[in-house]
Design an enzyme around this catalytic site. Structure first.
Site, PDB file in Angstrom:
ATOM      1  N   SER A  34      53.039  35.529  43.491  1.00 45.69           N
ATOM      2  CA  SER A  34      53.550  35.342  42.124  1.00 45.69           C
ATOM      3  C   SER A  34      53.770  33.861  41.840  1.00 45.69           C
ATOM      4  O   SER A  34      53.374  33.345  40.796  1.00 45.69           O
ATOM      5  CB  SER A  34      54.884  36.086  41.934  1.00 45.69           C
ATOM      6  OG  SER A  34      54.694  37.477  42.006  1.00 45.69           O
ATOM      7  N   SER A  77      56.814  42.284  41.935  1.00 41.71           N
ATOM      8  CA  SER A  77      57.634  43.472  42.244  1.00 41.71           C
ATOM      9  C   SER A  77      58.947  43.460  41.477  1.00 41.71           C
ATOM     10  O   SER A  77      59.526  44.504  41.207  1.00 41.71           O
ATOM     11  CB  SER A  77      57.938  43.518  43.750  1.00 41.71           C
ATOM     12  OG  SER A  77      58.724  42.375  44.096  1.00 41.71           O
ATOM     13  N   THR A  80      62.065  40.243  44.613  1.00 43.00           N
ATOM     14  CA  THR A  80      62.010  39.167  45.612  1.00 43.00           C
ATOM     15  C   THR A  80      63.333  38.399  45.643  1.00 43.00           C
ATOM     16  O   THR A  80      63.786  37.865  44.638  1.00 43.00           O
ATOM     17  CB  THR A  80      60.802  38.253  45.315  1.00 43.00           C
ATOM     18  OG1 THR A  80      59.633  39.065  45.456  1.00 43.00           O
ATOM     19  CG2 THR A  80      60.719  37.090  46.266  1.00 43.00           C
ATOM     20  N   ARG A 127      49.326  39.310  45.058  1.00 39.44           N
ATOM     21  CA  ARG A 127      48.289  38.271  45.081  1.00 39.44           C
ATOM     22  C   ARG A 127      47.007  38.737  44.410  1.00 39.44           C
ATOM     23  O   ARG A 127      46.172  37.920  44.026  1.00 39.44           O
ATOM     24  CB  ARG A 127      48.013  37.819  46.522  1.00 39.44           C
ATOM     25  CG  ARG A 127      47.412  38.889  47.401  1.00 39.44           C
ATOM     26  CD  ARG A 127      47.364  38.456  48.855  1.00 39.44           C
ATOM     27  NE  ARG A 127      46.669  39.419  49.698  1.00 39.44           N
ATOM     28  CZ  ARG A 127      47.180  40.556  50.140  1.00 39.44           C
ATOM     29  NH1 ARG A 127      48.425  40.904  49.820  1.00 39.44           N
ATOM     30  NH2 ARG A 127      46.461  41.361  50.898  1.00 39.44           N
ATOM     31  N   GLU A 209      46.550  36.064  54.028  1.00 44.44           N
ATOM     32  CA  GLU A 209      46.933  37.452  53.737  1.00 44.44           C
ATOM     33  C   GLU A 209      45.757  38.425  53.738  1.00 44.44           C
ATOM     34  O   GLU A 209      45.914  39.574  54.141  1.00 44.44           O
ATOM     35  CB  GLU A 209      47.670  37.523  52.392  1.00 44.44           C
ATOM     36  CG  GLU A 209      49.021  36.819  52.443  1.00 44.44           C
ATOM     37  CD  GLU A 209      49.751  36.867  51.118  1.00 44.44           C
ATOM     38  OE1 GLU A 209      50.206  37.948  50.714  1.00 44.44           O
ATOM     39  OE2 GLU A 209      49.859  35.812  50.468  1.00 44.44           O
ATOM     40  N   HIS A 225      46.658   9.311  55.053  1.00 46.34           N
ATOM     41  CA  HIS A 225      47.718   8.439  55.575  1.00 46.34           C
ATOM     42  C   HIS A 225      48.416   9.038  56.783  1.00 46.34           C
ATOM     43  O   HIS A 225      49.427   8.524  57.233  1.00 46.34           O
ATOM     44  CB  HIS A 225      48.728   8.139  54.464  1.00 46.34           C
ATOM     45  CG  HIS A 225      48.086   7.403  53.320  1.00 46.34           C
ATOM     46  ND1 HIS A 225      47.990   6.031  53.269  1.00 46.34           N
ATOM     47  CD2 HIS A 225      47.436   7.865  52.225  1.00 46.34           C
ATOM     48  CE1 HIS A 225      47.342   5.678  52.164  1.00 46.34           C
ATOM     49  NE2 HIS A 225      46.994   6.773  51.523  1.00 46.34           N
ATOM     50  N   LYS A 319      60.641  41.653  54.912  1.00 45.67           N
ATOM     51  CA  LYS A 319      61.496  41.948  53.751  1.00 45.67           C
ATOM     52  C   LYS A 319      62.426  43.119  54.060  1.00 45.67           C
ATOM     53  O   LYS A 319      63.588  43.124  53.651  1.00 45.67           O
ATOM     54  CB  LYS A 319      60.638  42.260  52.515  1.00 45.67           C
ATOM     55  CG  LYS A 319      59.954  41.033  51.914  1.00 45.67           C
ATOM     56  CD  LYS A 319      59.162  41.396  50.651  1.00 45.67           C
ATOM     57  CE  LYS A 319      58.537  40.160  50.019  1.00 45.67           C
ATOM     58  NZ  LYS A 319      57.716  40.449  48.838  1.00 45.67           N
TER      59      LYS A 319
HETATM   60  C1  F6R Z   1      51.619  39.999  48.611  1.00 39.81           C
HETATM   61  C2  F6R Z   1      51.901  38.615  48.231  1.00 39.81           C
HETATM   62  C3  F6R Z   1      53.243  38.016  48.542  1.00 39.81           C
HETATM   63  C4  F6R Z   1      54.252  38.287  47.415  1.00 39.81           C
HETATM   64  C5  F6R Z   1      55.604  37.628  47.719  1.00 39.81           C
HETATM   65  C6  F6R Z   1      56.599  37.728  46.570  1.00 39.81           C
HETATM   66  O1  F6R Z   1      50.377  40.413  48.083  1.00 39.81           O
HETATM   67  O2  F6R Z   1      51.063  37.957  47.710  1.00 39.81           O
HETATM   68  O3  F6R Z   1      53.071  36.637  48.745  1.00 39.81           O
HETATM   69  O4  F6R Z   1      53.746  37.777  46.200  1.00 39.81           O
HETATM   70  O5  F6R Z   1      56.161  38.204  48.862  1.00 39.81           O
HETATM   71  O6  F6R Z   1      56.699  39.026  46.063  1.00 39.81           O
HETATM   72  P1  F6R Z   1      56.608  39.258  44.489  1.00 39.81           P
HETATM   73  O7  F6R Z   1      55.276  38.694  44.094  1.00 39.81           O
HETATM   74  O8  F6R Z   1      56.682  40.731  44.295  1.00 39.81           O
HETATM   75  O9  F6R Z   1      57.744  38.517  43.882  1.00 39.81           O
END
Ligand code: F6R
Length: 326
Positions: A34, A77, A80, A127, A209, A225, A319
């Site tokens: 994100s 989501s 986060t 992603r 990923e 550098h 997580k």
């Molecule tokens: C998984 C991905 C992760 C999430 C990250 C934050 O596909 O790309 O890098 O984007 O853990 O989660 P969100 O995007 O839901 O805030």
């Protein structure tokens, strides 16, 4: 993982936006798949003299108290932890806040606080929703006055991506060649100060990923550098690493000269795998052309290694453990 990117970008050009307040400056909160949209947006906004900064951690940077930027919370989501922590701090400071999300806790908070929300379709890996998230962020920047309308550029970018990711097209051939040369190597992606820097970061994270392998990114001129010295002693490491350079027609001449001389100086030590040039007219289309190739390289690497590009178990596990210990 790549096929829907063009459609996502095209869709973003016509989504309905809620009423949004004008903004002088934007602070984007967002992590990983994100947060990268904030990096892309920051570069594009800077081309128009607007300041967009990213924050990829807990809380807020110290300067927000005096600058009082509009905060754009980007979380696919909506759950986060770092992004939510920044959102809570922004709410306490009564900063104007806009959310881009599929829902989650961020969506709930926005509903109770009355913050405008730009919804994006769910059911994807964050992603793999880059077109939705970045497209929405660009539209927000357009409406709040930080960018001219991005609609024409979104259409150009969507067409560019479609032509590159078409089956049997030139994009897959190039990606396949690069992936073949990068197989069983750690990948380092070099960009430069300009539109290739955030895209180099996207290549790195997509290779991490999707292909599940180590990758890093750096930028010219800074890497000249320090990093080039790091190639000079332990050649056993160098044999297991390959470098891809991303270039754009607006790279400064000095940067082009640096890339050429850096290759000459380090050529005995570094396995230079290739150079990928941005295609298209608008800066957004050029960024997305490089992005599409990088996404395809990551998928081709996954396929070559027999790895499923979709799941990201270590991130999910981490997580979960963080939630359990909260
Ligand atoms: C998984 C991905 C992760 C999430 C990250 C934050 O596909 O790309 O890098 O984007 O853990 O989660 P969100 O995007 O839901 O805030």
């Amino acid at each position: 993982m790549v096929g829907g990117l063009g459609d996502q970008i095209r869709r973003a050009a016509s989504i309905e936006l809620p009423d949004l307040p004008a903004a002088r400056e934007l602070l984007v909160l967002g992590m990983g798949g994100s947060g990268i949209s904030g990096d892309y947006l920051a570069h594009l906004a800077s081309l128009h003299g607007s300041r967009v900064s990213g924050h990829k951690s807990y809380g807020l940077p110290g300067w927000v108290g005096s600058a009082r930027p509009t905060v754009l919370a980007l979380s696919y989501s909506g759950n986060t932890e770092e992004t939510l922590s920044g959102v809570e701090a922004a709410a306490e400071m009564k900063l104007p806040l806009i959310a881009i999300t599929t829902g989650g806790q961020l969506g709930d908070l926005a509903a109770t606080q009355g913050w405008p929300v730009v919804g994006v379709p769910g059911g994807l890996q964050p992603r793999a929703a880059l077109g939705h998230l970045l497209g929405a962020a660009l539209r927000v920047a357009g409406v709040t006055g930080l960018l001219p309308s991005p609609v024409a550029d979104l259409h150009e970018a969507a067409g560019m991506v479609d032509s590159l990711v078409a089956e049997g097209g030139a994009g897959w051939a190039l990606a396949g060649d690069l992936a073949g040369d990068l197989a069983r190597r750690g990948v380092i992606v070099y960009g430069s100060t300009g539109l290739t820097a955030p895209v180099a970061q996207r290549w790195k994270t997509q290779i991490n990923e999707n292909a599940k392998r180590p990758a890093w990114w750096s930028v010219f001129p800074e890497l000249d550098h320090n990093e080039i010295v790091g190639w000079s002693a332990d050649k056993s490491v160098n044999d297991r690493v390959g470098v891809v350079v991303l270039t754009d027609r607006d790279d400064r001449d000095e940067v082009g000269r640096r890339i050429r001389i850096t290759r000459e100086v380090t050529g005995g030590d570094v396995r230079w795998i290739g150079e990928v040039n941005a295609q298209g007219e608008s800066p957004l289309a050029r960024m997305m052309s490089l992005t599409a190739i990088g996404d395809m390289v990551s998928v081709a690497l996954a396929e070559g290694a027999g790895v499923d590009p979709v799941p990201v178990e270590p991130i999910e596990d981490l997580k979960k453990r963080l939630r359990e210990e909260r």
